[in-house]
Design a protein around this motif. Sequence first.
Motif, short mmCIF file in Angstrom:
data_model
loop_
_atom_site.label_atom_id
_atom_site.label_comp_id
_atom_site.label_asym_id
_atom_site.label_seq_id
_atom_site.Cartn_x
_atom_site.Cartn_y
_atom_site.Cartn_z
N GLU A 147 0.89 -1.12 0.16
CA GLU A 147 -0.06 0.01 0.21
C GLU A 147 1.00 1.30 0.08
O GLU A 147 0.46 2.06 -0.77
CB GLU A 147 -0.97 -0.07 1.29
CG GLU A 147 -2.10 -1.01 1.13
CD GLU A 147 -3.02 -1.11 2.22
OE1 GLU A 147 -3.96 -1.68 2.16
OE2 GLU A 147 -2.46 -0.69 3.43
N GLU A 148 1.80 1.17 0.82
CA GLU A 148 3.00 2.12 0.93
C GLU A 148 3.38 2.62 -0.44
O GLU A 148 3.72 3.69 -1.00
CB GLU A 148 3.89 2.19 1.99
CG GLU A 148 3.02 2.54 3.07
CD GLU A 148 4.17 3.00 4.29
OE1 GLU A 148 4.49 2.23 5.28
OE2 GLU A 148 4.72 3.95 4.05
N GLN A 173 2.31 1.80 -3.36
CA GLN A 173 1.50 2.29 -4.33
C GLN A 173 0.99 3.59 -4.13
O GLN A 173 1.00 4.51 -5.00
CB GLN A 173 0.02 1.39 -4.11
CG GLN A 173 0.21 0.23 -4.51
CD GLN A 173 -0.68 -0.56 -5.50
OE1 GLN A 173 -1.63 0.22 -5.55
NE2 GLN A 173 -0.34 -1.93 -5.70
N ALA A 174 1.09 4.12 -2.82
CA ALA A 174 0.82 5.87 -2.30
C ALA A 174 2.15 6.59 -3.02
O ALA A 174 2.01 7.42 -3.54
CB ALA A 174 0.69 5.87 -0.93
N ARG A 175 3.21 5.71 -2.94
CA ARG A 175 4.34 6.56 -3.43
C ARG A 175 4.25 6.60 -4.81
O ARG A 175 4.69 7.67 -5.38
CB ARG A 175 5.53 5.89 -2.76
CG ARG A 175 6.82 6.47 -3.52
CD ARG A 175 8.10 5.82 -3.06
NE ARG A 175 9.10 6.59 -3.56
CZ ARG A 175 9.90 6.39 -4.30
NH1 ARG A 175 10.03 5.04 -4.78
NH2 ARG A 175 10.90 7.05 -5.29
N ARG A 230 1.77 6.85 -6.82
CA ARG A 230 0.54 7.89 -6.94
C ARG A 230 1.43 9.20 -6.89
O ARG A 230 1.22 10.13 -7.79
CB ARG A 230 -0.62 7.92 -5.90
CG ARG A 230 -1.22 6.46 -6.49
CD ARG A 230 -2.83 6.64 -6.06
NE ARG A 230 -2.72 6.39 -4.38
CZ ARG A 230 -2.81 5.39 -3.83
NH1 ARG A 230 -2.91 4.09 -4.68
NH2 ARG A 230 -2.74 5.05 -2.58
N ARG A 231 2.27 9.21 -5.72
CA ARG A 231 2.82 10.90 -5.57
C ARG A 231 3.75 10.89 -6.71
O ARG A 231 3.84 12.05 -7.28
CB ARG A 231 3.61 10.80 -4.41
CG ARG A 231 2.97 10.99 -2.99
CD ARG A 231 3.76 11.15 -1.79
NE ARG A 231 4.71 10.30 -1.38
CZ ARG A 231 4.64 9.44 -0.67
NH1 ARG A 231 3.35 9.12 -0.04
NH2 ARG A 231 5.60 8.58 -0.43
N ASP A 260 1.19 0.01 -9.28
CA ASP A 260 -0.15 0.27 -9.09
C ASP A 260 -0.90 0.14 -10.47
O ASP A 260 -1.91 0.30 -10.78
CB ASP A 260 -0.70 1.42 -8.72
CG ASP A 260 -0.21 2.61 -9.44
OD1 ASP A 260 0.36 2.76 -10.42
OD2 ASP A 260 -0.77 3.97 -9.24
#
Lengths: 382, 180
Positions: free
Chosen positions: A41-42, A44-46, A48-49, A104
């Motif tokens: 999840e982290e 993927q969050a990264r 997205r950033r 992602d």
Amino acid sequence: MTSIRKSIFILLLFFSSHLMAACLHTPTPPATDQASLSVEEELQARARREQRILEESGSIIRDEEIETYLMGVAEKILPGSSRERRFLFRIIEGTRMNAFAFPDGVVYIHCGMLSRMENEAQLAFVLAHEMTHVTHKHAFRAYEKRREQAPGWAGGFGGPDPLPGLGAHDTGSMDAYARDLEAEADRIGFERALAAGYSPGEVLRLLRRMNHPPEYEKTTDAIVLTAHPDMEERILRYEAFLSRMEAKGGNAKNEEVYRFHTRRMILRTARLDLMEGRFPAALKGAEKYLEICPFDAEGYFLKGEVYRQWGKWEDLERAKKAYHRAILLNPAYPDPQAALGLIYFKRGEKGLARRHFETCLSVSPDVPEKAYILGYLKECIR
Amino acid sequence: MMKLLLALILLLPACSGPYTKAGGLYESPNRSYSFTPPEGWMKYKVDGSLLMTRDGPFSQYLLVQERTLDKPYVHTGKHFLKGMLPQEAAQVVLDEMRSDRVLVGFHLIDNAPAMLGGLDGFKLLFSYRDKEGLVVKSLYYGAIAGDRFFSVRFTAAEKEYFDRDLENFKKVLSSFEIKS
């Protein structure tokens, strides 16, 4: 290096196919437990950033036709992927022969690569390779490997330099692991593209071209030079795949379909080549575009621009011919009028120059070069 | 070139030697151009260029350059040619800027004929985002004289410094003379 550029550079390195791959002998994706899920999840969050940085850089080309086409090819490679919305394809403005994937499922491909590939089969091998990085969780596995090698390393989420050292110049063992991941993406991607019926020989044609691009297309781009340092090794690897699996492939190349859907990328890349001063590449691009769209005024205008800006006196006649053709196809097109005016103005043929400048302003009173044109007209009348 | 300049300048405050106070009439070593720098600014010379700033190059700077027509640029393979019109020379400069991937969100605001040092030239006004996402604005004047290209560029953070220091740039521009 600015932080935006640095971020792009880091993410290109990290997420480029050189770094995201797995061992030839570990084809099964790792099991997803609760702990790994949070890391994923982290990641993927990264991702997205990083994607937001890319999107805000102004270098993303949104083109529904080509995005839909890429999605269609992805669907052939991995049936059901478009229904599941597993992948998203984005085009980056740039002349590089490069593509990369985020964990992602967002895959970025440079318009230069789309422009210089020859058919859908070559595209399929590139997409299949990148999609394998996603489906086999290569970013996650590279991350875990890094943690395993340096237990004190807590990862880089939110830190000033996330995922440090995962680039091509890290320790030998990380390099070896990255090569393993790369090999896995090559092998599984190849199998998937073959299963979709694509002609297997095309992947080698593409890799050989990437390894030895024509002189006129070469860039000094460090990212391209470092992204796949083992190109010879990859070519040998694909030759081995081919000898084992050629019979499994089909004959699909879909050259015409590919050229049609990528035509605007060909034109864009030719413009970028011209901007970057690669005149022969720009000319080839313009001519390739005109083969697909023989009645398109923009293609002829670009061809004229290449000849005019090249600065060779003898090319000016060719430039004029191309501009006249553009005007014939689109009489309301101001740019070739202005360019013809410029040629005649420099030659001292002020009557002809005036006619073209005046026509330019009559069809488009607010052209960006208006201030220059008004100055030329003053001199023509004087 | 600019990256090298800025990198050098970043390292300079520690030793502060090469920065000198600007003031009075400045004449290039080969006496090809002269101008009056803004009072109270610091200047730094490197590789045929002169960079001046008051609050540091990331706030604002004025860059005066002279180059031979065939000197290659970093990002575009294009270079100036003898007999180029100002519009064509402006195109070369623009292509160099647009090919530089560091300049994120490059936006051309104006491209028009202008005089530089008494010669027909061009002016470009453009903006882009810097490393922190700050919008930077640049006003660039250029002209070809014989086998050389001259340029005077003012770059500053758009909100804080551009308008404030624009007058200083205009004074430099009006005092700029090309002598060869």
